[in-house]
Write a protein that holds these residues in place. Structure first.
Motif, PDB file in Angstrom:
ATOM      1  N   GLY A 174       0.747  -1.248   0.228  1.00 51.15           N
ATOM      2  CA  GLY A 174      -0.027   0.040  -0.267  1.00 51.15           C
ATOM      3  C   GLY A 174       0.801   1.113  -0.081  1.00 51.15           C
ATOM      4  O   GLY A 174       0.397   2.210  -0.228  1.00 51.15           O
ATOM      5  N   MET A 175       2.090   1.270   0.066  1.00 49.76           N
ATOM      6  CA  MET A 175       3.009   2.208   0.459  1.00 49.76           C
ATOM      7  C   MET A 175       3.446   2.732  -0.916  1.00 49.76           C
ATOM      8  O   MET A 175       3.525   1.759  -2.061  1.00 49.76           O
ATOM      9  N   PRO A 176       3.034   4.094  -1.462  1.00 53.17           N
ATOM     10  CA  PRO A 176       3.242   4.647  -2.864  1.00 53.17           C
ATOM     11  C   PRO A 176       4.568   4.496  -3.175  1.00 53.17           C
ATOM     12  O   PRO A 176       5.461   4.834  -2.364  1.00 53.17           O
ATOM     13  N   LEU A 177       4.722   3.946  -4.246  1.00 53.99           N
ATOM     14  CA  LEU A 177       6.278   4.299  -4.973  1.00 53.99           C
ATOM     15  C   LEU A 177       6.706   5.679  -5.183  1.00 53.99           C
ATOM     16  O   LEU A 177       5.978   6.491  -5.498  1.00 53.99           O
ATOM     17  N   PRO A 178       7.866   6.050  -4.964  1.00 55.25           N
ATOM     18  CA  PRO A 178       8.191   7.408  -5.321  1.00 55.25           C
ATOM     19  C   PRO A 178       8.299   7.688  -6.668  1.00 55.25           C
ATOM     20  O   PRO A 178       8.316   6.747  -7.518  1.00 55.25           O
ATOM     21  N   GLU A 179       8.094   8.783  -7.257  1.00 52.80           N
ATOM     22  CA  GLU A 179       8.559   9.197  -8.631  1.00 52.80           C
ATOM     23  C   GLU A 179       9.829   8.640  -9.072  1.00 52.80           C
ATOM     24  O   GLU A 179      10.752   8.987  -8.261  1.00 52.80           O
ATOM     25  N   PRO A 180       9.870   8.100 -10.296  1.00 50.61           N
ATOM     26  CA  PRO A 180      11.161   7.612 -10.528  1.00 50.61           C
ATOM     27  C   PRO A 180      12.206   8.817 -10.572  1.00 50.61           C
ATOM     28  O   PRO A 180      13.443   8.315 -10.258  1.00 50.61           O
ATOM     29  N   GLU A 181      11.819   9.852 -11.072  1.00 52.81           N
ATOM     30  CA  GLU A 181      12.753  10.953 -11.012  1.00 52.81           C
ATOM     31  C   GLU A 181      13.258  11.318  -9.767  1.00 52.81           C
ATOM     32  O   GLU A 181      14.682  11.843  -9.681  1.00 52.81           O
ATOM     33  N   TRP A 182      12.800  11.034  -8.733  1.00 50.10           N
ATOM     34  CA  TRP A 182      13.341  11.382  -7.239  1.00 50.10           C
ATOM     35  C   TRP A 182      14.503  10.325  -7.263  1.00 50.10           C
ATOM     36  O   TRP A 182      15.508  10.707  -6.527  1.00 50.10           O
ATOM     37  N   VAL A 183      14.318   9.045  -7.743  1.00 51.70           N
ATOM     38  CA  VAL A 183      15.481   8.192  -7.411  1.00 51.70           C
ATOM     39  C   VAL A 183      16.605   8.503  -8.320  1.00 51.70           C
ATOM     40  O   VAL A 183      17.871   8.365  -7.920  1.00 51.70           O
ATOM     41  N   THR A 184      16.488   8.784  -9.485  1.00 51.61           N
ATOM     42  CA  THR A 184      17.353   9.023 -10.468  1.00 51.61           C
ATOM     43  C   THR A 184      17.760  10.308 -10.101  1.00 51.61           C
ATOM     44  O   THR A 184      19.296  10.823 -10.873  1.00 51.61           O
ATOM     45  N   GLY A 185      17.204  11.409  -9.737  1.00 48.47           N
ATOM     46  CA  GLY A 185      17.844  12.652  -9.271  1.00 48.47           C
ATOM     47  C   GLY A 185      19.129  12.740  -8.608  1.00 48.47           C
ATOM     48  O   GLY A 185      19.879  13.653  -8.793  1.00 48.47           O
ATOM     49  N   MET A 186      19.218  11.745  -7.689  1.00 47.83           N
ATOM     50  CA  MET A 186      20.441  11.784  -6.881  1.00 47.83           C
ATOM     51  C   MET A 186      21.809  11.343  -7.958  1.00 47.83           C
ATOM     52  O   MET A 186      22.763  11.608  -7.567  1.00 47.83           O
ATOM     53  N   MET A 187      21.335  10.971  -9.041  1.00 48.28           N
ATOM     54  CA  MET A 187      22.619  10.809  -9.839  1.00 48.28           C
ATOM     55  C   MET A 187      22.896  11.906 -10.985  1.00 48.28           C
ATOM     56  O   MET A 187      23.772  11.875 -11.665  1.00 48.28           O
ATOM     57  N   ARG A 188      21.660  12.863 -11.046  1.00 42.94           N
ATOM     58  CA  ARG A 188      21.921  14.003 -12.037  1.00 42.94           C
ATOM     59  C   ARG A 188      22.982  14.743 -12.016  1.00 42.94           C
ATOM     60  O   ARG A 188      23.315  15.176 -10.942  1.00 42.94           O
ATOM     61  N   ASN A 189      23.616  15.290 -12.985  1.00 36.61           N
ATOM     62  CA  ASN A 189      24.466  16.235 -12.885  1.00 36.61           C
ATOM     63  C   ASN A 189      23.700  17.420 -12.848  1.00 36.61           C
ATOM     64  O   ASN A 189      23.079  18.039 -13.863  1.00 36.61           O
ATOM     65  N   ASP A 190      23.646  18.300 -11.635  1.00 34.88           N
ATOM     66  CA  ASP A 190      22.865  19.609 -11.483  1.00 34.88           C
ATOM     67  C   ASP A 190      23.527  20.666 -12.270  1.00 34.88           C
ATOM     68  O   ASP A 190      22.522  21.663 -12.212  1.00 34.88           O
ATOM     69  N   ARG A 191      24.493  20.681 -13.044  1.00 38.38           N
ATOM     70  CA  ARG A 191      24.973  21.553 -13.702  1.00 38.38           C
ATOM     71  C   ARG A 191      24.362  21.827 -15.028  1.00 38.38           C
ATOM     72  O   ARG A 191      24.420  22.583 -15.845  1.00 38.38           O
ATOM     73  N   GLU A 192      23.748  20.645 -15.514  1.00 38.81           N
ATOM     74  CA  GLU A 192      23.009  20.497 -16.679  1.00 38.81           C
ATOM     75  C   GLU A 192      21.528  20.403 -16.628  1.00 38.81           C
ATOM     76  O   GLU A 192      20.917  19.958 -15.687  1.00 38.81           O
ATOM     77  N   GLN A 193      21.019  20.964 -17.548  1.00 37.34           N
ATOM     78  CA  GLN A 193      19.463  21.004 -17.443  1.00 37.34           C
ATOM     79  C   GLN A 193      19.023  19.694 -18.565  1.00 37.34           C
ATOM     80  O   GLN A 193      19.221  19.859 -19.782  1.00 37.34           O
ATOM     81  N   PHE A 194      18.191  18.773 -17.996  1.00 38.24           N
ATOM     82  CA  PHE A 194      17.820  17.797 -18.843  1.00 38.24           C
ATOM     83  C   PHE A 194      16.171  17.586 -18.933  1.00 38.24           C
ATOM     84  O   PHE A 194      15.459  17.871 -18.066  1.00 38.24           O
TER      85      PHE A 194
END
Length: 194
Positions: A174-194
């Protein structure tokens, strides 16, 4: 439903019952009588499909390995796109089929547990998604979509998050899954906009 479809459905029913019990009680803590009872069939019918509990275990391990190879089939535009696509697909499929989340728990147990026959532990460990995905991290670091850092550590971080989420979802559907982007956001290069 054809006879062949009925047999396949019964096999899946048995495998789902066994998976549930192996996750709840462990391999040695699960008796074949419990599997047959959970599947709603006689123990004799269980042995018709799987002559031994270890054969049933091996079938589940092989099914888990198929799932572990899924990331290897993905094509992506860049490194971060690979992780985004895979995470979206995984969460969507897990919501449709709880078997997937339980399989994460099961395969993690199989690789480490002393109650699993050695040959099956080695078989389960033969596919290493962390090492495979290191290549996608490196590709993402080259194209600027993934942050700098040790590629193997970043891949491991991603898979630890995925395993933890799937484990929670297996035990608390019953626990909702997080948004996929929340998980992959930890890997994102914050200097780039995708």
């Amino acid at each position: 439903m054809t006879r062949k479809e009925q047999k396949e459905a019964r096999k899946i029913q048995i495998m789902q019952a066994a998976l549930d019990l192996f996750v709840e009680r462990g391999y040695y803590g699960t008796k074949t009588s419990q599997i047959s009872r959970r599947a709603g069939i006689s123990e004799g019918l269980l042995f018709h499909y799987f002559p031994a509990k270890e054969i049933l275990l091996e079938e589940l391990v092989n099914t888990g390995l198929e799932g572990m190879r899924m990331p290897m089939l993905f094509k992506a535009e860049n490194g971060l796109d690979f992780f985004n696509q895979f995470t979206k697909m995984l969460f969507r499929e897990a919501e449709k089929n709880p078997f997937i989340a339980k399989m994460f728990v099961f395969m993690g147990h199989v690789v480490q547990a002393g109650d699993i026959p050695e040959k099956l532990r080695k078989l389960a460990a033969s596919v290493d998604t962390v090492v495979f995905c290191k290549n996608w991290v490196e590709a993402g670091q080259k194209d600027g979509s993934i942050r700098k850092g040790n590629a193997l550590s970043l891949s491991n971080m991603y898979w630890c998050a995925i395993h933890g989420i799937m484990e929670q979802y297996a035990f608390r559907p019953g626990m909702p899954l997080p948004e996929p982007e929340w998980v992959t956001g930890m890997m994102r290069n914050d200097r780039e906009q995708f």
